[in-house]
Motif scaffolding. Sequence first.
Motif, mmCIF file in Angstrom:
data_model
loop_
_atom_site.group_PDB
_atom_site.id
_atom_site.type_symbol
_atom_site.label_atom_id
_atom_site.label_comp_id
_atom_site.label_asym_id
_atom_site.label_seq_id
_atom_site.Cartn_x
_atom_site.Cartn_y
_atom_site.Cartn_z
ATOM 1 N N LEU A 279 0.933 3.932 -3.061
ATOM 2 C CA LEU A 279 0.501 5.306 -2.813
ATOM 3 C C LEU A 279 1.624 6.286 -3.156
ATOM 4 O O LEU A 279 1.400 7.283 -3.843
ATOM 5 N N GLY B 273 -5.970 -2.520 -0.269
ATOM 6 C CA GLY B 273 -5.984 -3.338 0.945
ATOM 7 C C GLY B 273 -6.698 -4.654 0.730
ATOM 8 O O GLY B 273 -6.216 -5.701 1.157
ATOM 9 N N VAL C 251 -6.598 3.044 -0.628
ATOM 10 C CA VAL C 251 -6.216 2.140 0.465
ATOM 11 C C VAL C 251 -7.204 0.982 0.555
ATOM 12 O O VAL C 251 -6.806 -0.173 0.725
ATOM 13 N N THR D 12 -7.202 8.949 -1.544
ATOM 14 C CA THR D 12 -6.291 8.090 -0.795
ATOM 15 C C THR D 12 -7.073 6.997 -0.083
ATOM 16 O O THR D 12 -6.691 5.826 -0.101
ATOM 17 N N THR E 83 -3.036 3.333 -9.067
ATOM 18 C CA THR E 83 -3.101 4.372 -8.041
ATOM 19 C C THR E 83 -2.840 5.735 -8.664
ATOM 20 O O THR E 83 -3.493 6.721 -8.320
ATOM 21 N N ILE F 219 0.827 -1.210 0.000
ATOM 22 C CA ILE F 219 0.000 0.000 0.000
ATOM 23 C C ILE F 219 0.860 1.259 0.000
ATOM 24 O O ILE F 219 0.658 2.164 -0.811
#
Lengths: 452, 309
Positions: free
Chosen positions: B98, B241, B237, B233, B191, B94
Amino acid sequence: MKTKKPFQFLVLIVALVMTLAACGSSTTDTTAASGSSDTTAAPGSTDTTADSGSTDTTSGGDMASQVEVFSWWTGGGEAAGLDEMIKVFAAEDPDIEFINSAVAGGAGTNARAVLASRLQANDPPDSWQGHAGQELIGTYVAADQIEPLNFLYDEEGWLDVMPETLIPLISKDGNIYSVPVNIHRANVLWANPTVLADAGVEMPTTLAEFFTALDALQASGMEAPLAMGEQWTSMHLFETIMLASMGPDGWDGLWDGSVAWDSAEVTQGLEDFAKILDYTNADSSALAWQDAGQLVLDGTAAFNVMGDWQEGFFREVGAVPGTDYVWAATPGTEGNFQFLSDSFVLAKNAPNRDAAIAWLTVAGSNAGQDAFNPVKGSIPARSDADRSLYGEYLLSAMDDWASHRVVGSLTHGVVANDSWKSEIDTAVGLFLLDRDVASFQSALVAAQAASG
Amino acid sequence: MTAEAPETKSVSGRREIFRMEHWWGVVWVLPSILAVMLFVYGFIGWTARVSVSAWKGLLPDYTFVGADNFTALASDPRFHIDIKNTAIFTVVFILGCLAIGLGLAILLDKGVRAEGFYRSLFLFPMAISFIVTGVVWRWLMNPAQGDRLSGLNLLFDAVGLDFLINKWYATPTWGIAAVALPAVWQMSGYTMALYLAGLRAVPESLREAARVDGASELQLYRRVIMPLLWPVTLSAVIILGHISLKIFDLIIALAGKQVALDVPATYMWTTTFDGFFFGRGAAIGMVLLVSVAVLVVPYLWFTLRQDRA
């Protein structure tokens, strides 16, 4: 904004091509013969099997004119060997159509998952492949899915041509449950003769000599003289070391309950295994068994413990027996033949029972076994095979098979059922991480309790 | 199939038309509702039932054993390794996605030439299956040392960056972090796309206002843009996730079956289909379901409430 369109189009095309490729490969893999894709793709529908079969036989036949055989032999020498055996079957029983339901992938894992769902749906194939021994017995006899074959052994006189010590390993309560078509040996030590000569090391015959040889090689600058591959090959090494350390009676005792897993004998074996791991390569988890064999051919390592399919790999890459590689029983196991075998069973409530028995008869016959094994690179289970068909290593294995004491392999399904084996596999995996003999032993005790 | 239902809802501008065709709409989605009921919720229920059964072996055994399978997992050393591996994998995956995704998005947003080309380029790895990625990175991250160097290690050796040579996924304890690298490579483009959309949604007037107030570029991003990107964000996530908790194919392709790099999904598969411990496998499945649900359900609840408001 306009620039992005061609790229999106490209992505779409690539995605489409990938999908098509995926579909294409899966169908060619599963359909080794006509009509099998239907049966494997649609577990649970008995009608599909019958339909696809009868549409294929244009001459028109009733149900008894076909036999569906399930396996994971979809590639390499195994598939080629099966094809040879199917030819023999076609010659012997020309009016029975052979439906080859082979499922590719995962060294049989996928096939067994498909088979499990078919059996749960009450749609068994007539006969299927499995490792001889407890892998079959513990799973399919326990679930009451296969028939004893003693009558076939009696009729065909197989008890006279197969080793006496083999029979108990493929039986339960006096019932024999499968027909072994090939025999592989697990306890083989492969070595590079040039490396040994340079270091002044003889081929070891006992565990003590093995450790001395490994020490000498390490002293001569070889960091990891024993080549090992991914996790299952460590379990393979484990079983040969345990056999060497405990002897054949001790080894057999572990599986029939007469030797306790928390006994001192086992502790000794585990310590030997722990010691042997110190001589193996640090990147073992990244190597397949072929890669480990290649290290021996390259002279990066001196030894490798692997089943005799390693010989098939050596020959495939053009190595010469005696010059590029030599072999012996794993140190301390001389006189023992730790075997594994692919075998076929008879399904309980087989849709085509008579045809299935005809298939098993061919699988156990000299003609069938001599058609299969030279192609697969293994030896026949029968001791009366045609020796002119086999190469140098296989001839030596045939002699040993006929004269040695036969014991079973753990990694390859002879001595323990799947549940037990997978628990031991976990224990070995954990041991590779922490190297703690005491917790390894208690995990093995727990493994027996959970599944033995 | 599951995606159809939320899609119809999200087209909020056409509510009027939908009201008229409301019943037809229900008829059209009925097959997929039924299929989802059976194949998703039905099987979740069945898995839950199996997870409290003693099923071991080929044929079903529904003997009720309570939470035995779950308590056994709690003291199972292999499951402890799975949890540790999932935690490390999730953090590396993650954070990596990001950081790289945001970095790429900011660079693209700065007005690079041929932006469409770069956008496709970075997004492209997502079109590849984790299996392919795993096989390729297995070669790239070959941990062999000494004169058998290959892949990235060989590259490091060739350009004189010897200190970077490492054992990758064969590293004790932290090997799983190396397994997360291909996943980062594959998903950071995605992302980036999320962040890029978020950046484009920040009105130019806000940036200009900040600049007029004397904010430096760094301050502009830290104080003005990042807070506005917070919902992006959060979405990233959540999506990353749940991929990370369920990761299976990448591990199988890259690591095979080995306890050192085991995760719950691979344990579930091997124990169920190699070992026939169906009860234990179902219990691991339930643990996975709950852990994903803990992540996703509050998010769904939050977004649905926001939609309604």
